[in-house]
Motif scaffolding. Sequence first.
Motif, mmCIF file in Angstrom:
data_model
loop_
_atom_site.group_PDB
_atom_site.id
_atom_site.type_symbol
_atom_site.label_atom_id
_atom_site.label_comp_id
_atom_site.label_asym_id
_atom_site.label_seq_id
_atom_site.Cartn_x
_atom_site.Cartn_y
_atom_site.Cartn_z
ATOM 1 N N TYR A 1 0.705 -1.196 0.120
ATOM 2 C CA TYR A 1 -0.049 -0.018 -0.120
ATOM 3 C C TYR A 1 0.928 1.367 -0.008
ATOM 4 N N ILE A 2 0.652 2.189 -0.932
ATOM 5 C CA ILE A 2 1.738 3.094 -1.178
ATOM 6 C C ILE A 2 0.757 4.330 -1.045
ATOM 7 N N SER A 3 1.110 5.487 -0.029
ATOM 8 C CA SER A 3 0.252 6.783 -0.069
ATOM 9 C C SER A 3 0.382 7.423 -1.054
ATOM 10 N N SER A 4 -0.517 8.050 -1.945
ATOM 11 C CA SER A 4 -0.455 8.797 -3.077
ATOM 12 C C SER A 4 -0.253 10.331 -2.631
ATOM 13 N N VAL A 5 -0.273 10.593 -1.506
ATOM 14 C CA VAL A 5 0.172 12.074 -1.028
ATOM 15 C C VAL A 5 1.510 12.323 -1.253
ATOM 16 N N GLY A 6 1.983 13.271 -2.124
ATOM 17 C CA GLY A 6 3.319 13.768 -2.139
ATOM 18 C C GLY A 6 3.924 12.839 -3.060
ATOM 19 N N LEU A 7 3.420 11.732 -3.568
ATOM 20 C CA LEU A 7 4.050 10.963 -4.717
ATOM 21 C C LEU A 7 3.712 11.597 -6.137
ATOM 22 N N PRO A 8 4.574 12.063 -6.753
ATOM 23 C CA PRO A 8 4.357 12.643 -7.886
ATOM 24 C C PRO A 8 4.193 11.696 -9.361
#
Length: 117
Positions: free
Chosen positions: A70-77
């Motif tokens: 599970y990878i947070s989409s916040v701040g991931l460009p």
Amino acid sequence: MTFYTEMQAMAHELIEEFGQVGVVTRVTPPDPVLGGEPVSTPYPATLVPMAYEARYIDGTVILAGDVQIYISSVGLPITPTVGDTVTANGITYQIIRTDPNVYDSQTSVVHICQARA
């Protein structure tokens, strides 16, 4: 703030609390005309790697040893995709499948990836 933005913030908060800092790496192939070397670009990410439960391991689509990340989409460009790698717990995993969880065609709540070492 929309419902999906709230869900994205909640997912990020949980991943940040129970997860770790990792890296999603994307390799850009050389230009087909000009050539050159492939370029690896690392993107810091907040993520949670988890082993699949035995009931999901079928030996065909999901193999023993595969992990769900599970990878947070916040701040991931970027949006993680097949061919990218994820480094977590000192292990580099190849992304096999992805599910960006975009329900309103705009807001990615969380990226869920199947990955293999």
